[in-house]
Design an enzyme around this catalytic site. Sequence first.
Site, PDB file in Angstrom:
ATOM      1  N   ASP A  31       0.847  -1.191   0.000  1.00 55.10           N
ATOM      2  CA  ASP A  31       0.000   0.000   0.000  1.00 55.10           C
ATOM      3  C   ASP A  31       0.886   1.245   0.000  1.00 55.10           C
ATOM      4  O   ASP A  31       1.892   1.314   0.703  1.00 55.10           O
ATOM      5  CB  ASP A  31      -0.920  -0.003   1.233  1.00 55.10           C
ATOM      6  CG  ASP A  31      -2.077   0.981   1.099  1.00 55.10           C
ATOM      7  OD1 ASP A  31      -3.229   0.521   0.985  1.00 55.10           O
ATOM      8  OD2 ASP A  31      -1.814   2.204   1.086  1.00 55.10           O
ATOM      9  N   VAL A  99     -11.085   2.910  -3.793  1.00 54.22           N
ATOM     10  CA  VAL A  99     -10.729   2.429  -5.137  1.00 54.22           C
ATOM     11  C   VAL A  99     -11.724   1.341  -5.530  1.00 54.22           C
ATOM     12  O   VAL A  99     -11.826   0.325  -4.836  1.00 54.22           O
ATOM     13  CB  VAL A  99      -9.284   1.872  -5.170  1.00 54.22           C
ATOM     14  CG1 VAL A  99      -8.941   1.385  -6.581  1.00 54.22           C
ATOM     15  CG2 VAL A  99      -8.276   2.929  -4.709  1.00 54.22           C
ATOM     16  N   HIS A 103     -10.267  -5.203  -3.189  1.00 53.26           N
ATOM     17  CA  HIS A 103      -8.918  -5.389  -2.640  1.00 53.26           C
ATOM     18  C   HIS A 103      -9.015  -5.816  -1.189  1.00 53.26           C
ATOM     19  O   HIS A 103      -9.836  -5.316  -0.428  1.00 53.26           O
ATOM     20  CB  HIS A 103      -8.063  -4.130  -2.784  1.00 53.26           C
ATOM     21  CG  HIS A 103      -8.762  -2.863  -2.382  1.00 53.26           C
ATOM     22  ND1 HIS A 103      -9.703  -2.255  -3.177  1.00 53.26           N
ATOM     23  CD2 HIS A 103      -8.650  -2.102  -1.263  1.00 53.26           C
ATOM     24  CE1 HIS A 103     -10.145  -1.156  -2.570  1.00 53.26           C
ATOM     25  NE2 HIS A 103      -9.527  -1.050  -1.399  1.00 53.26           N
ATOM     26  N   HIS A 105      -7.021  -5.847   2.259  1.00 53.15           N
ATOM     27  CA  HIS A 105      -5.890  -5.269   2.990  1.00 53.15           C
ATOM     28  C   HIS A 105      -5.337  -6.335   3.933  1.00 53.15           C
ATOM     29  O   HIS A 105      -6.098  -6.939   4.699  1.00 53.15           O
ATOM     30  CB  HIS A 105      -6.343  -4.099   3.869  1.00 53.15           C
ATOM     31  CG  HIS A 105      -6.863  -2.898   3.138  1.00 53.15           C
ATOM     32  ND1 HIS A 105      -6.113  -1.759   2.946  1.00 53.15           N
ATOM     33  CD2 HIS A 105      -8.066  -2.637   2.576  1.00 53.15           C
ATOM     34  CE1 HIS A 105      -6.840  -0.843   2.300  1.00 53.15           C
ATOM     35  NE2 HIS A 105      -8.035  -1.352   2.073  1.00 53.15           N
TER      36      HIS A 105
HETATM   37  P1  5GP Z   1      -9.680   1.438   0.289  1.00 54.11           P
HETATM   38  O1  5GP Z   1      -9.717   2.728   1.049  1.00 54.11           O
HETATM   39  O2  5GP Z   1     -10.402   1.559  -1.041  1.00 54.11           O
HETATM   40  O3  5GP Z   1     -10.120   0.241   1.066  1.00 54.11           O
HETATM   41  O4  5GP Z   1      -8.159   1.168  -0.013  1.00 54.11           O
HETATM   42  C1  5GP Z   1      -7.470   1.726  -1.074  1.00 54.11           C
HETATM   43  C2  5GP Z   1      -6.017   1.674  -0.700  1.00 54.11           C
HETATM   44  O5  5GP Z   1      -5.246   1.924  -1.862  1.00 54.11           O
HETATM   45  C3  5GP Z   1      -5.600   2.726   0.336  1.00 54.11           C
HETATM   46  O6  5GP Z   1      -5.072   2.080   1.483  1.00 54.11           O
HETATM   47  C4  5GP Z   1      -4.561   3.556  -0.394  1.00 54.11           C
HETATM   48  O7  5GP Z   1      -3.498   3.964   0.436  1.00 54.11           O
HETATM   49  C5  5GP Z   1      -4.097   2.626  -1.503  1.00 54.11           C
HETATM   50  N1  5GP Z   1      -3.631   3.309  -2.698  1.00 54.11           N
HETATM   51  C6  5GP Z   1      -4.222   4.387  -3.295  1.00 54.11           C
HETATM   52  N2  5GP Z   1      -3.522   4.735  -4.390  1.00 54.11           N
HETATM   53  C7  5GP Z   1      -2.476   3.865  -4.477  1.00 54.11           C
HETATM   54  C8  5GP Z   1      -1.399   3.729  -5.412  1.00 54.11           C
HETATM   55  O8  5GP Z   1      -1.263   4.458  -6.395  1.00 54.11           O
HETATM   56  N3  5GP Z   1      -0.514   2.722  -5.181  1.00 54.11           N
HETATM   57  C9  5GP Z   1      -0.626   1.883  -4.109  1.00 54.11           C
HETATM   58  N4  5GP Z   1       0.293   0.946  -3.968  1.00 54.11           N
HETATM   59  N5  5GP Z   1      -1.638   1.982  -3.213  1.00 54.11           N
HETATM   60  C10 5GP Z   1      -2.551   2.964  -3.407  1.00 54.11           C
END
Ligand code: 5GP
Length: 117
Positions: A31, A99, A103, A105
């Site tokens: 992440d 996103v 995914h 985590h």
């Molecule tokens: P969500 O909030 O949708 O559950 O998790 C999305 C995750 O994607 C977040 O923890 C965020 O830090 C990670 N993330 C967002 N943009 C990028 C990126 O460009 N590269 C990587 N490796 N992680 C990302």
Amino acid sequence: MSEKTLFERIIDREIPADIVHEDEICLAFKDIAPQAPFHILIIPKKPIPRLGEAGNEDQSALGHLLLTARSIASDLGLSDKEKGFRIVINNGNDGGETVPHLHVHLIGGRALNWPPG
Ligand code: 5GP
């Protein structure tokens, strides 16, 4: 044709990521904003937007994501009860999803609080 999500662009190597595992079904990478010493995202290559839109046909891919998370946690030395890790799947706005590509985590390397905010 709809635009690719950020994570599809990572799968297609259009955006760099620190990849820790890849196979025919999933990709796992660090992440970009880690919430703990270890914070890995495990994503299916199939563009499922979120768990709430997964279908019965995705059963084996969903299982594969969890088993891959287990293997990565083991490689990181987190599997023992004395260590441990957390698996999180954020779904939709209230769930904190940012996103729209499913995914998982994998978070570990420190004691995590409960309940989440
Ligand atoms: P969500 O909030 O949708 O559950 O998790 C999305 C995750 O994607 C977040 O923890 C965020 O830090 C990670 N993330 C967002 N943009 C990028 C990126 O460009 N590269 C990587 N490796 N992680 C990302």
